[in-house]
Design a protein around this motif. Sequence first.
Motif, short mmCIF file in Angstrom:
data_model
loop_
_atom_site.label_atom_id
_atom_site.label_comp_id
_atom_site.label_asym_id
_atom_site.label_seq_id
_atom_site.Cartn_x
_atom_site.Cartn_y
_atom_site.Cartn_z
N SER A 1 49.09 29.97 30.72
CA SER A 1 49.42 29.01 31.78
C SER A 1 49.23 27.59 31.30
CB SER A 1 48.51 29.22 32.99
OG SER A 1 48.27 30.57 33.19
N ARG B 1 35.89 46.10 30.00
CA ARG B 1 35.36 44.76 30.19
C ARG B 1 35.99 43.78 29.21
NH1 ARG B 1 29.77 46.00 30.29
NH2 ARG B 1 30.14 47.23 32.13
N PHE C 1 52.42 34.66 39.48
CA PHE C 1 51.28 34.23 40.29
C PHE C 1 51.38 34.66 41.75
CE2 PHE C 1 48.75 32.22 37.23
CZ PHE C 1 49.56 31.54 36.35
N THR D 1 45.80 34.87 30.09
CA THR D 1 46.51 34.21 31.17
C THR D 1 46.24 32.71 31.19
OG1 THR D 1 46.05 36.21 32.43
CG2 THR D 1 47.03 34.34 33.61
N SER E 1 38.81 44.17 27.81
CA SER E 1 40.20 44.04 28.22
C SER E 1 40.35 42.95 29.27
CB SER E 1 40.67 45.37 28.81
OG SER E 1 41.93 45.68 28.34
N ARG E 2 39.42 42.97 30.22
CA ARG E 2 39.55 42.01 31.31
C ARG E 2 39.39 40.59 30.80
NH1 ARG E 2 34.90 40.88 35.61
NH2 ARG E 2 36.03 39.45 36.98
N GLN F 1 43.68 45.00 35.82
CA GLN F 1 44.26 46.17 35.19
C GLN F 1 45.03 46.99 36.20
OE1 GLN F 1 40.46 47.28 33.64
NE2 GLN F 1 41.46 47.62 31.66
N HIS G 1 39.22 47.12 36.51
CA HIS G 1 39.18 45.85 37.21
C HIS G 1 40.55 45.54 37.77
CE1 HIS G 1 35.09 44.89 36.12
NE2 HIS G 1 35.36 45.45 34.95
N PHE H 1 52.11 24.80 30.95
CA PHE H 1 52.04 23.53 31.65
C PHE H 1 52.24 22.36 30.69
CE2 PHE H 1 50.18 19.81 33.48
CZ PHE H 1 50.34 19.93 34.84
N PHE I 1 42.39 39.62 29.10
CA PHE I 1 43.44 39.33 30.07
C PHE I 1 43.28 37.94 30.65
CE2 PHE I 1 46.66 41.12 32.89
CZ PHE I 1 46.65 40.23 33.93
N MET I 2 42.05 37.66 31.08
CA MET I 2 41.79 36.36 31.68
C MET I 2 42.08 35.24 30.70
SD MET I 2 41.30 36.63 34.61
CE MET I 2 41.19 34.86 34.68
#
Lengths: 466, 293, 314
Positions: A24, A10, B106, A20, A12-13, B198, B195, A28, A16-17
Amino acid sequence: MSENQSNSYRLSRRHFMAGTTIISASAFLAACAVPAPAGQSAAGDASAAEIGWLTEPDVAKLPETTLRYWYYETPERIELGKKQEAAFEAMYPNVQIEGSTAPDAVDNEMLVAFIKAGTNSHLHQSVNMEDTWYFSRDLLLPLQDLPGFQEVMDKMNPKLNYTWKDGNVYSISWYSGPRVMFYNGQRVREAGLNPENPPETYSQFLEWAEALTDETHWFTNLWTQEEWWRWQFQAYAFYIAANGTNQLVSEDGTKAIFNTPEALQSYQLIHTLFAEKYNLTETLEGNPFLSGQVAASLNGASLMGTVKREAPEGFELIVGPIPKPDDSKVEGFPTYNFVRNFAIMREQAQEGAAADQINRAAWEFMKYLLSDEQLAADFAITGDLPPTKDVLTNSLFTEVLQGLPAGEKYASFADNSYIYDMNTTLGSEIMGVLTKSYVDMIFDAKTPDQALADAETEVNDLLAKQ
Amino acid sequence: MAGSTLTQSLPPRVQRRQGQLSSFIQHSALYGILLLGALISLFPFYWMVNTSLKPSYMIFTYPPTMLPAEPSLNAYRYVWETMDVPRSLLNSIVVSGVGVAINVFFSSWVGYALAKLHFPLKRVLFFLVLALMILPQQILMIPLFLQVNRLGLIDTFAGVILPYAITPFTIYLCRQAFLTFPDDYVDAAVIDGAHHFQILLRIAYPIAKPMLLTAVVINFYWSWNAFLWPFLVIRSDEMTTLPIALSRYHAFADQRWDAIMAAATVVALPILLLYLAVQRQFVDALTMTGLKG
Amino acid sequence: MMQATGTEITQVGGLSKRLGSVRTRRRGKWDRIAILLVTPWLLQLVFFTLYPLYIALYGSVAEWDILKDTMTYIGFDNYIKLFSDAEFFKALRNSFVYILIQVPASLTGGFFVALLLNSSSLRGRAFFRGIYILPVIVPVVVMAIVWQWMYATNSGVINYLLSFLGIGQVPWLTSERFSMPSIALMKVWNDVGLYAMFFLAGLQGLSKDVLDAAEVDGVNKWQMIRHIKLPLLNPVVVFSVVMGTLWGLNIFTEPLLMTEGGPRGSSLTTLLYLYREGFIWSRLGYANAIGVASTLIILVLTFVQRRLLERSSW
């Protein structure tokens, strides 16, 4: 064990989010290399609003001001532009000029993009018929009430400047060049013709054409491409010489008046040049005038500089007028003069006093660029004539003239020359129609009278729709 | 080899010789034609370099010389002085590099979703991808420009990259790539509590690596050579990419063909070198576009 | 607990096989994560494709003022004007001339080269392939400019070489008749390598069994190509023709650099015309109409082509 694993998944996710998103977002932002609009210097506060900067006689009194200037496209002018910027900043330390090279081929559409982004030049290099697009959208600052205006205008050739119908003067001439016929003296002599006596009438002109054309040589090299702006450089000179006026449209801007017998004569002359192959429809490669492939060239001021720099040894440059019809009643030899102007693009990003000080500083810089010394400097490196009344008498200018082949003879044509007709705001569109008629005629898709008649109808339609 | 019936009626020894002769002729013809074609393919390149090495007064002499009589690097020197090559090269690298990274990254998200996930309107989305692939640029040119203008992105890297940041074709490629392994892998990983990001990272990317590499190559190539959109958006010399710089130079240098050819050579060089380095991937990538379409 | 890495997949796979697909068991539920996955793309779509598309359609029936950012509806005037616009039809005609020359020629050439390259007796296939594809690698700008120089009437090398064959000076880019075909010829040279790659890949992917069976049946080379290989390559052919046409109708760079629309509009294409009207004359509403109309024409043509080609049997 699984608990820990799930936790690590969890986390990790989320990482990751987060990662990212951050990457991004920063990518930009980093890529958004939008230059900050200039002119956002210490803005005037309420008290400054009471002082009318626009009419302030002494620019040294202005608060810190930044204005933007695009050096004009060619390498020589870019160099000179940088020097002028530095010199002006030295004179007025309170004014900063952000100079940069003008981007390529900026037409109306593109310019608006720059205006909106706040990166366009405050001093805009324009041509009179293009001004109309700008002042109809209230982008130009009227100049006639600015300090020192009359002084500048007094020295300019009035035929090369215009006052618009609303009484405003939106731009002032910067450099000019009457269109004349240049001849290759050597080839003229070889053909048994007299270089001291260049043709003045159509029949003399065609006589020369015949004598100077053979298997591998041609007389003239008139353009055959279709961009809308080409007509002024080719057919317009003949039109003016034949008609004695530059008027294409009636004064009230409602009717086309260019379809005259004289105009027809000029078109017929051009048509003959192509029909008799005195002029090819092919564009010859390289510089055919310099190489001798073509004996005559309808050209402007820049040719003198080119000849001086690049012509082979012993090249003799002869200058002659644009010929008139044999039965012409026109006096002298009027011709077209291509003039580039300076105009002031109002500061858009700010208002009131802050904008005024920028506009005022721009005006001062314009006056500096139009001073005799600066005009002479520009003249010296480019060969484009200063648009002044005294071009033949002012020693700063005659000095340069004497260094150019056929310089003084050429400059003598400036007096009796005209800029493009300013009776309508549709000048550019009308020229587009005329260029097309000219090209149609050259390629024999229409006869000269047909071409003119069709152009007249089309222009009347355009004018009616206004 | 199936020969003609005439040949087959001759004695075996003669047949063999006939066979050898016709085979020899066929061989020579084969190589001959291919070589001729190769020469034709290479000729313009050769002519470009040839002209660029000629001194400027010799470019218009007729007949044109096949080899420069007095080779000179003047043209290149002139180009170096009048065209900002390093800047354009850098810009091209940035635009293409960033563009490709954004695109493949993306696109793989969408490709993965389309290939492995279930969600409403999935078919619609996929149809959209296909439809967008054939949408001609004409209709978008002007509105896109105005939109980018309104966002203040004219003459910026963002303005060049963003409108075409994620391309339908790449999405399609990624989807194809992710379809190559069974859904089971994904299911199993889900059961294990993984998830999807991953899964994407640990399973999908490694498996689809060849395909993704193809996507990278083809996107880089497309982005590097792109003309229309950068032509409209890039306005200043500081932001031009190589193709735009060359077109500007072409207009600027007018009849100085030696300089124009030198500039063309310089512009062509980077991508050619890249091609030589990764020739295999390049050809595979280009072929892939034909097969998968 | 097993980590879901590539090498351990089989063990994991086995597990799922015993349980059945987890997700199909949960009927009615879907992967919400998909929303996140497609969001970046959708954002770009909305901003840079869908909204501009709407603008294009609405803008073509409106009068644009870019400074004030206003659009006022004026009805279908632009389209009516477009219908009687000789330049527009000239551009369409030019585009058709172009694709009628370029697509068949480059496809045929490509196919022929692919056949040669596919010869089993050929050595150095990679070498030849590498050379044929070179024109495709470099930017279009480069080739357009080089060919413009080669096409020069008086000092160009093409006319020089032709003079050995007794052919006079051909005005490639400066005559109304030849300007578009010249550009088409250049693109044929350019694209032969590309199509050769497509066809070569296709040929190499043909099932050996089918080919062997045919050979055993006594089919000769020509028949093999005409009746077996070509039909089997139909997908590649269809794709090439459709895409080739699509690309061909969209050319911009080549006419812009080589002829600027050619003498009297003889190499004008719809994209070039659109650019001129929109960016040079600021006639945005009209330019939008050109864009919409030409897009519709292209799309219709693409669909018709696809239908025809997919159904046809060779």
